[in-house]
Design a protein around this motif. Sequence first.
Motif, PDB file in Angstrom:
ATOM      1  N   VAL A 197      12.291  14.996  44.391  1.00 27.41           N
ATOM      2  CA  VAL A 197      12.508  14.958  42.939  1.00 27.41           C
ATOM      3  C   VAL A 197      13.966  14.599  42.693  1.00 27.41           C
ATOM      4  O   VAL A 197      14.878  15.377  42.997  1.00 27.41           O
ATOM      5  CB  VAL A 197      12.170  16.320  42.292  1.00 27.41           C
ATOM      6  CG1 VAL A 197      12.470  16.270  40.794  1.00 27.41           C
ATOM      7  CG2 VAL A 197      10.707  16.674  42.535  1.00 27.41           C
TER       8      VAL A 197
ATOM      9  N   ALA B 285       8.090  25.468  41.832  1.00 30.94           N
ATOM     10  CA  ALA B 285       7.915  24.859  43.157  1.00 30.94           C
ATOM     11  C   ALA B 285       7.885  25.901  44.265  1.00 30.94           C
ATOM     12  O   ALA B 285       7.205  25.718  45.285  1.00 30.94           O
ATOM     13  CB  ALA B 285       9.049  23.858  43.409  1.00 30.94           C
TER      14      ALA B 285
ATOM     15  N   LEU C 112       7.513  16.165  48.640  1.00 26.48           N
ATOM     16  CA  LEU C 112       7.804  15.611  47.317  1.00 26.48           C
ATOM     17  C   LEU C 112       9.324  15.625  47.117  1.00 26.48           C
ATOM     18  O   LEU C 112       9.965  16.676  47.227  1.00 26.48           O
ATOM     19  CB  LEU C 112       7.124  16.429  46.219  1.00 26.48           C
ATOM     20  CG  LEU C 112       7.525  16.093  44.776  1.00 26.48           C
ATOM     21  CD1 LEU C 112       7.195  14.638  44.432  1.00 26.48           C
ATOM     22  CD2 LEU C 112       6.833  17.041  43.795  1.00 26.48           C
TER      23      LEU C 112
ATOM     24  N   GLU D 101       6.591  18.420  35.404  1.00 29.35           N
ATOM     25  CA  GLU D 101       5.899  19.687  35.656  1.00 29.35           C
ATOM     26  C   GLU D 101       4.460  19.437  36.083  1.00 29.35           C
ATOM     27  O   GLU D 101       3.931  20.124  36.970  1.00 29.35           O
ATOM     28  CB  GLU D 101       5.943  20.568  34.410  1.00 29.35           C
ATOM     29  CG  GLU D 101       5.386  21.964  34.625  1.00 29.35           C
ATOM     30  CD  GLU D 101       5.687  22.895  33.473  1.00 29.35           C
ATOM     31  OE1 GLU D 101       4.989  23.925  33.366  1.00 29.35           O
ATOM     32  OE2 GLU D 101       6.617  22.615  32.679  1.00 29.35           O
TER      33      GLU D 101
ATOM     34  N   LEU E 245       1.185  21.057  44.236  1.00 33.24           N
ATOM     35  CA  LEU E 245       0.910  22.386  44.790  1.00 33.24           C
ATOM     36  C   LEU E 245      -0.564  22.597  45.114  1.00 33.24           C
ATOM     37  O   LEU E 245      -0.905  23.501  45.871  1.00 33.24           O
ATOM     38  CB  LEU E 245       1.383  23.466  43.808  1.00 33.24           C
ATOM     39  CG  LEU E 245       2.900  23.559  43.592  1.00 33.24           C
ATOM     40  CD1 LEU E 245       3.226  24.570  42.508  1.00 33.24           C
ATOM     41  CD2 LEU E 245       3.621  23.915  44.888  1.00 33.24           C
TER      42      LEU E 245
ATOM     43  N   ILE F 291       4.531  18.527  39.799  1.00 31.09           N
ATOM     44  CA  ILE F 291       4.730  19.664  40.692  1.00 31.09           C
ATOM     45  C   ILE F 291       3.456  20.494  40.791  1.00 31.09           C
ATOM     46  O   ILE F 291       3.042  20.902  41.891  1.00 31.09           O
ATOM     47  CB  ILE F 291       5.916  20.519  40.202  1.00 31.09           C
ATOM     48  CG1 ILE F 291       7.231  19.744  40.383  1.00 31.09           C
ATOM     49  CG2 ILE F 291       5.975  21.851  40.954  1.00 31.09           C
ATOM     50  CD1 ILE F 291       8.449  20.439  39.813  1.00 31.09           C
ATOM     51  N   ARG F 292       2.812  20.751  39.666  1.00 32.39           N
ATOM     52  CA  ARG F 292       1.569  21.537  39.684  1.00 32.39           C
ATOM     53  C   ARG F 292       0.483  20.823  40.479  1.00 32.39           C
ATOM     54  O   ARG F 292      -0.262  21.449  41.245  1.00 32.39           O
ATOM     55  CB  ARG F 292       1.102  21.814  38.257  1.00 32.39           C
ATOM     56  CG  ARG F 292       2.010  22.762  37.478  1.00 32.39           C
ATOM     57  CD  ARG F 292       1.442  23.103  36.111  1.00 32.39           C
ATOM     58  NE  ARG F 292       2.355  23.930  35.338  1.00 32.39           N
ATOM     59  CZ  ARG F 292       2.493  25.239  35.471  1.00 32.39           C
ATOM     60  NH1 ARG F 292       1.751  25.874  36.372  1.00 32.39           N
ATOM     61  NH2 ARG F 292       3.355  25.921  34.727  1.00 32.39           N
TER      62      ARG F 292
ATOM     63  N   ILE G 274       9.111  20.761  48.459  1.00 29.59           N
ATOM     64  CA  ILE G 274       9.606  19.969  47.334  1.00 29.59           C
ATOM     65  C   ILE G 274      11.127  20.030  47.363  1.00 29.59           C
ATOM     66  O   ILE G 274      11.713  21.113  47.324  1.00 29.59           O
ATOM     67  CB  ILE G 274       9.083  20.499  45.988  1.00 29.59           C
ATOM     68  CG1 ILE G 274       7.548  20.466  45.963  1.00 29.59           C
ATOM     69  CG2 ILE G 274       9.659  19.693  44.823  1.00 29.59           C
ATOM     70  CD1 ILE G 274       6.949  21.090  44.711  1.00 29.59           C
TER      71      ILE G 274
ATOM     72  N   LEU H 169      11.441  24.640  36.818  1.00 27.25           N
ATOM     73  CA  LEU H 169      10.749  23.757  37.762  1.00 27.25           C
ATOM     74  C   LEU H 169      10.931  24.243  39.202  1.00 27.25           C
ATOM     75  O   LEU H 169       9.982  24.237  39.994  1.00 27.25           O
ATOM     76  CB  LEU H 169      11.271  22.331  37.626  1.00 27.25           C
ATOM     77  CG  LEU H 169      10.985  21.616  36.296  1.00 27.25           C
ATOM     78  CD1 LEU H 169      11.665  20.256  36.274  1.00 27.25           C
ATOM     79  CD2 LEU H 169       9.485  21.457  36.063  1.00 27.25           C
ATOM     80  N   LYS H 170      12.132  24.678  39.542  1.00 28.20           N
ATOM     81  CA  LYS H 170      12.387  25.155  40.902  1.00 28.20           C
ATOM     82  C   LYS H 170      11.639  26.457  41.175  1.00 28.20           C
ATOM     83  O   LYS H 170      11.156  26.682  42.295  1.00 28.20           O
ATOM     84  CB  LYS H 170      13.886  25.330  41.117  1.00 28.20           C
ATOM     85  CG  LYS H 170      14.638  24.002  41.141  1.00 28.20           C
ATOM     86  CD  LYS H 170      16.139  24.195  41.240  1.00 28.20           C
ATOM     87  CE  LYS H 170      16.849  22.835  41.245  1.00 28.20           C
ATOM     88  NZ  LYS H 170      18.322  22.972  41.292  1.00 28.20           N
TER      89      LYS H 170
END
Length: 415
Positions: free
Chosen positions: A267, A283, A265, A248, A255, A251-252, A288, A279-280
């Motif tokens: 994953v 995103a 990215l 997480e 972004l 991803i943050r 991603i 998580l999706k």
Amino acid sequence: MKICIVAQTFAPQEEGGAEIVARMCAVELSRYHEVIILSLGLEGNDIAPPGEMVNSDGIRVIRVNWHNSYLPGPRKPAVSKLAKLAWHVRSALGATSIDEVKELLTRERVDIVYAHNSARMQPAIFEATSALNIPLCLHLHDYALLCPKSSMFRSSGNCEKPCLECRVLTSRIKSSKGDGVTAISVSDALRQRFLRNGVLPKADWHVLLNANRSETLFHAPLVGRKTSASEHFTFGYLGALAEEKGIEDLIRAFLTLPQSETVTLLVAGRGREDYERHLKSLAGNAPIRFLGFVPPEEVYKVSDVIVLPSRWHEPQSLILMEAATYGVPVIGTERGGTPEILRDLGTGWCYDPDQENGLADTLNRAISIGHDRWWSERDIHFPGIDGFRGTSEASGYYQKLNDILVAATVLKRPA
């Protein structure tokens, strides 16, 4: 000599890093020694019932009874908190029969017990080998002797010392002081954590990095690649989609990258369905791609850099060795055994996950170099990658392991 490799979870059950290492060690050691596998079985389980079978590598796998409601492993069933607590209490009391293990070791005339992920089989392994005066070598991959979750991590953060609950639940499984025991740690950070907490203080300790994959298991064209294989600057992530893995955070941070930059990215991995959905959702429409469970090579062959954003003090991820062997740098946290590879061996960058924007700044540092220059200047930024000795052949991994095991057979237990 005859080696009994202990692994509470073993193929065809789902594998993590420790299970992969145990299986590969079994194959390599069987070239020179007689090897059997001791694992756990559960009545009624289709994949891992009690009893004996010969696996695809021609090695006998013997599963003793697990006297509990479900087997340990990454894919545990959904149960109530009360049922989970009962499972942990039963495990802590000893859900593996000491007498059953003693009978097996005696019958098989074992020269040494070489245990990988074995915390759930304690104190049976400690007590059986001690009673029979059979040398014991523990190959330690995580903190399971200190924490039932094996990570020493809660949602509130990392635990420097076991909490009261963990001390109670692990009191029996870490009862040995290590007299006559050989201990192999995958990193010095892991070894130090055990010793600081009084685990196996009298053991004969060794550090053996996870350079265990044979060159024959790597996809040859990918080993040591020196050029980009993607149109855009590509970050890659491999591993479980779990809070302690820091996915997480990645991803943050991704972004926040400038939208003008063309970056991607990837994953790879899976986790709880609800966490994957979270998580999706996080995103959104960003570039991603969630690949699910795929062979690691699918990520290594197109990534410009792998990110290992572990929140927990990860002892020593296999990814650190694999990525560098493939020629791909790694960005990882300044925690656990990660700096021993990235910083000390010069194969990546470390950042402090407690520092605000630490990961985002490091991602920005990478893309600011530029996609083409990233590869032309790779050996300037990461001097340890070219010629990295990450395979078992280059590092002499199995010879080192064999030497440790042979020496352990003559390590005398106190009378």
